[in-house]
Design an enzyme around this catalytic site. Sequence first.
Site, PDB file in Angstrom:
ATOM      1  CE  LYS A 259      12.123  17.539   9.907  1.00  0.00           C
ATOM      2  NZ  LYS A 259      11.118  16.559  10.267  1.00  0.00           N
TER       3      LYS A 259
ATOM      4  CB  SER B  55      12.208  15.227   6.438  1.00  0.00           C
ATOM      5  OG  SER B  55      11.513  14.533   6.783  1.00  0.00           O
TER       6      SER B  55
ATOM      7  CG  ASP C 286      23.863   3.418   5.286  1.00  0.00           C
ATOM      8  OD1 ASP C 286      24.467   4.131   5.063  1.00  0.00           O
ATOM      9  OD2 ASP C 286      23.309   3.168   6.444  1.00  0.00           O
TER      10      ASP C 286
END
Length: 346
Positions: free
Chosen positions: A280, A255, A266
Amino acid sequence: MLRQILDILDKEFYGGLPDQTTLSYGAIRGLLTTLDDPYTTFIEPDIAAIWNQDATGQFEGIGATVQLREDGYLEIVRPLPGQPAETVGIKAGDIVLSVDGVSIVGMGLYEAIGLIRGPAGTEVTLEIGRQGEQEPFMVTVRRARIEMPTVDSRMLENNIGYIQLTEFDDTATERVSSALQALLDQGASGLVFDLRDNPGGFLNQAIMVGDLFLDEGIVAIERDSSGGEQSFPSRTGDLGETIPLVVLVNGGSASASEIVAGAIQDRSRAVLIGELTLGKGSVQLPHNLSDGSQLRVTVARWYTPNNNSIHGEGLTPDIEVTIPEDTPEGEDPQLQRAIQYLTEGE
């Protein structure tokens, strides 16, 4: 139609019917199973009260992170170090089949966890299925108060700082920032940020913690059920934007942990070292109902800055390092690999 069915059962069923509350709860669960989403779930009042403990940063239970598999089985992701589950020999990958004789196969995630939790000092008996074992076996665990210190920090060898964040509670950003400043004051020239076994927490804290290490850009993207989209930005000018960084993750990183780690990965701010994260990437909105029960509804999904879905996929580390079962106590191959990377640059 539901009312019609209840009337027919009341008149014609051979045998005693459960009370109206039990029938209503059963109908609600049946409705929710058609959604094929383990995170949209109904929680009975006594279990909802247990879950409300999470806001305090501590809870009472066996000390393990879990996930609900697509086939309806509850799987142990990782027993927390030094906690009761690990002490009695529960292992990552174990399947919990029943709790105190009650089958939890097909049960909602939060309801199943609520049965496992309970007052410290009480015992709970789990039926465990394990790969390589022909038959399930029983394990009795004495529950304990599980206190998760939000932040642990220290200096390691070669002037490398270390910060472990165990939960994104409402103090996470403040504590990580304070720990980082203290390490910088001690001369830290590199940092290991440990998000292993961090199950997540508050969205705003995930965005702010990510912002500590990122200059201007996007931390995460949220897309809701109505097609709306919201981007959460980071700003330039924070403490941790330039220090050489490695982030540790594993199967218990979920999460909010995945939001932060995904943004850092990224945007090429740092490498991730460890194991595939939980995956999740959905957002649940809790609704407190009139009888003390709770309905948690998935209302949105998270995406990384490069528009990669977290949900059901997880994050693959740039450098994968596992921890073998026979690793000597006190050794941490993932942390050692992070130190090597920061020291040698590879």
